[in-house]
Design a protein around this motif. Sequence first.
Motif, PDB file in Angstrom:
ATOM      1  N   ALA A 281      17.958  -4.257  31.369  1.00  0.00           N
ATOM      2  CA  ALA A 281      17.109  -3.765  30.278  1.00  0.00           C
ATOM      3  C   ALA A 281      15.894  -4.677  30.157  1.00  0.00           C
ATOM      4  N   HIS A 282      14.729  -4.055  29.974  1.00  0.00           N
ATOM      5  CA  HIS A 282      13.468  -4.797  29.944  1.00  0.00           C
ATOM      6  C   HIS A 282      12.622  -4.385  28.740  1.00  0.00           C
TER       7      HIS A 282
ATOM      8  N   THR B 187      17.022   5.728  25.121  1.00  0.00           N
ATOM      9  CA  THR B 187      16.967   6.725  24.046  1.00  0.00           C
ATOM     10  C   THR B 187      18.373   7.240  23.731  1.00  0.00           C
ATOM     11  N   ALA B 188      19.115   7.574  24.770  1.00  0.00           N
ATOM     12  CA  ALA B 188      20.447   8.145  24.564  1.00  0.00           C
ATOM     13  C   ALA B 188      21.405   7.151  23.922  1.00  0.00           C
ATOM     14  N   PHE B 189      21.227   5.857  24.230  1.00  0.00           N
ATOM     15  CA  PHE B 189      22.194   4.860  23.734  1.00  0.00           C
ATOM     16  C   PHE B 189      21.560   3.882  22.754  1.00  0.00           C
ATOM     17  N   ASP B 190      20.376   4.193  22.304  1.00  0.00           N
ATOM     18  CA  ASP B 190      19.746   3.405  21.255  1.00  0.00           C
ATOM     19  C   ASP B 190      19.639   1.930  21.643  1.00  0.00           C
ATOM     20  N   ILE B 191      19.096   1.694  22.829  1.00  0.00           N
ATOM     21  CA  ILE B 191      18.890   0.311  23.269  1.00  0.00           C
ATOM     22  C   ILE B 191      17.495  -0.105  22.808  1.00  0.00           C
ATOM     23  N   THR B 192      17.467  -0.792  21.684  1.00  0.00           N
ATOM     24  CA  THR B 192      16.180  -1.159  21.082  1.00  0.00           C
ATOM     25  C   THR B 192      16.128  -2.662  20.844  1.00  0.00           C
ATOM     26  N   TYR B 193      14.911  -3.169  20.700  1.00  0.00           N
ATOM     27  CA  TYR B 193      14.747  -4.591  20.375  1.00  0.00           C
ATOM     28  C   TYR B 193      13.612  -4.751  19.373  1.00  0.00           C
ATOM     29  N   LEU B 194      13.666  -5.869  18.646  1.00  0.00           N
ATOM     30  CA  LEU B 194      12.562  -6.199  17.751  1.00  0.00           C
ATOM     31  C   LEU B 194      11.556  -7.017  18.541  1.00  0.00           C
TER      32      LEU B 194
ATOM     33  N   LEU C 101      11.891   0.660  21.971  1.00  0.00           N
ATOM     34  CA  LEU C 101      12.902   1.107  22.928  1.00  0.00           C
ATOM     35  C   LEU C 101      12.812   0.271  24.207  1.00  0.00           C
ATOM     36  N   CYS C 102      13.942  -0.043  24.795  1.00  0.00           N
ATOM     37  CA  CYS C 102      13.951  -0.765  26.073  1.00  0.00           C
ATOM     38  C   CYS C 102      13.654   0.173  27.242  1.00  0.00           C
TER      39      CYS C 102
END
Lengths: 470, 470
Positions: A164-165, A239-246, A254-255
């Motif tokens: 993830a980036h 998007t499907a797995f809600d991989i997000t970062y601040l 979104l990553c």
Amino acid sequence: MAKPPILTPQAEDFPRWYQDVVAKAELADNGPARGTMIIRPYGYSLWERMQAEVDARIKLAGAENAYFPLFIPQSYLAREADHVEGFSPELAVVTHAGGKELEEPLVVRPTSETVIGEYMGKWVQSYRDLPLLLNQWANVVRWELRPRLFLRTTEFLWQEGHTAHATAEEGAAYTERILRDVYTDFMVEVLAIPVLGGRKTAAERFPGARNTLTVEAMTGDGKALQMGTSHDLGQNFATAFDITYLDDQGASQLCWTTSWGVTTRMVGGLVMVHGDDAGLVVPPRLASIQVVVLVVRDEGGAGDAADHLVAELQGAGVRVRLDGAVATSFGRRATDWELKGVPVRVEVGPRDLAEGNVTLVRRDTGEKVQATVGEVAARIPVLLEEVQASMLAAATASRDARTAQVTSIEDAVEAARTGFAKVPWEVVKGDGEQRLAQESVTVRCLQRPDGSLPHSEDEPDLVAYVARSY
Amino acid sequence: MAKPPILTPQAEDFPRWYQDVVAKAELADNGPARGTMIIRPYGYSLWERMQAEVDARIKLAGAENAYFPLFIPQSYLAREADHVEGFSPELAVVTHAGGKELEEPLVVRPTSETVIGEYMGKWVQSYRDLPLLLNQWANVVRWELRPRLFLRTTEFLWQEGHTAHATAEEGAAYTERILRDVYTDFMVEVLAIPVLGGRKTAAERFPGARNTLTVEAMTGDGKALQMGTSHDLGQNFATAFDITYLDDQGASQLCWTTSWGVTTRMVGGLVMVHGDDAGLVVPPRLASIQVVVLVVRDEGGAGDAADHLVAELQGAGVRVRLDGAVATSFGRRATDWELKGVPVRVEVGPRDLAEGNVTLVRRDTGEKVQATVGEVAARIPVLLEEVQASMLAAATASRDARTAQVTSIEDAVEAARTGFAKVPWEVVKGDGEQRLAQESVTVRCLQRPDGSLPHSEDEPDLVAYVARSY
């Protein structure tokens, strides 16, 4: 005395030859359930060496190994639309466990984007957690209609990397880095296979990816074999797995994720690229047995001399095996080691030894040279590197000789009967892929004119490599 | 600044402490399907080191790695009566694959005796093919009602060895060899865990074995943890799968087989044996990170000195990690490395450095000593071996202090509240095991008075170790 194993000649029936080599070199056997495979010790020793070499390169690229579960809730797969559509026909499903019917069936992982996506979503909180670079060595299951040992089995072993980036650029760059620094480097430098790296067309992409990069080998019968892929997944799984970062401003983003893998199929590739009518030919840097020291007859001190040579070679860091099984004929044993593709054979017999000599035999060219006993330990490492380089050169020359530059679909189909066709992508684009498919020919990858990786299939002047494939 | 992670104290609630360590040291997470586990990178790095050390010992014992399928036809399991009875309640079953219902359901392997037995039957022809010594590293599935990370999970990783021999004596001797030269040697010398080796009672045997040997550790709360088992399968599986050979007289004989395994449970054992209220304590020979070099503050050349030390230690073959993350407080980082159990911390700060010194901190004892920068690279390897030896000594002393010699079932139950009880087997024999079971106490193993392995539970003067267990 048993007869030497006889292989179907390559020219007669290549797929049959392949099957013979896999069986007679004791690489693998069919499993009891349809499409499954048993990897026998010699075959597994080649896979272990592949794992070690690939794993070291993955770690250099900064990824860490982890392990995710075999069973994935069916609902996870459904969250990414292309992914579930692509994999549904191939799934094996556990419906009963612990003596009961399960409330939600569990899918045996065909790949782990979904379950890893779920946990990346938990673990990634801030930009400081990125990039998150994970890899796992695991078994996966995809129900195969036309199984073939190593190349296409219901269960196979692989590594799957998942990262993830923070930005699109970083995700794309990492996808390319894995293709170049891990897969291409390993295949060219260790397997001595001159793979072509390129971009898959939209039709050939991984389900859920926005870009799939591939490395393609040419087999002995001029077909393409996909040896590994690296996928830029964009933000589809994020998007499907809600991989997000601040981000550093405190805003939620979104990553961008990637995934990439190579499998036990590489063992099949090794056989198909380098093998000949006498069997397997293993490049020295890969070989689990680089040198076999063969006692021709245990007379005239041959047994002791062989023991001594084995110890010396081990001391020099060579992966060496002693064959002192003189109860079996020398010819039979030599044939067996040829079948297994051991790069160099050292024959220690009383006649040579009386003059202080042994015979070194190269598996790749069959060339035999005499060497004095005293110089063997120093000459072998040099010879092994010579064999390595000349196997790569031979495979490259053979591939190039069977690659035709053409400018029409018809000529591409014709060239694909014996090898690769290199055709302008603009000729294929549109309905060309379908026309090729009618002749069982596919676009293996797209390259820029200078051989580099396109960022889009809409770039001008792209070259398409087309071929039949395994 | 985040607060240092707080663990439930061991004395307050040991199982809770264990759960806290596994989560906060980032060893593992619960998977999405019940009882499954995600092994996170730090946890996996410990497992990888275990694999490397165990694999090397397995190869020294002559066994070769192979790979057998995940899916086993249900009918295979039924062929050995005790085996199917023992495993049936724990099976996960694939009923659908490739979009269809399967004609014969496939069991996800709970262990591979049956499928390996089938192929041993094919491969073994003559006495010359024996012994056949195989091992595989794989995942297996046993449906668990009370899962606990690492100790008892629905899917776990393990190695399973499977061998076939010509005689009963050879099979029995190999079963013992694996227990001694592979498992005990690894656990004592690398894990610094003083395991007890012994024979299981008939009630505790592997389903289908005629003898099960075990190695048992004592956890921090005085319970037993089974760390590995080695089974003499007699001719049970050879009969069921027709594993026969022609002896040197040309007569057909049944083989004698063994199987043996250790699992990811060992990671849990490591935590439970050596951990303390500050977290994990990893013995140096196992540690994936043996030394962390910590920059206290990046002033007075501390950053450069740390870089230099890391390079020097790498050169000395030490598995070392740099922590130069000075944006996080020194205290927080030190606590984190303690939590992860890294054996030695080298603290590089401007104050010490002004006098040419750094501070070495042992994780096991907390002892701090000053060392000059110049001597660190030479002292660390010695210090690591000291830590290794003293961890084994401490674990041995702790186990011995909590092992009571008793002569009645009542006293054994009482002693098992805090540790092991050593009780004459003749006191337990008969209904003793049932009486112990009512108090959740089991016989962990039987030994001869001199600590060696009994060949039968009917030998005189045997000693039973009894305990509660995980």
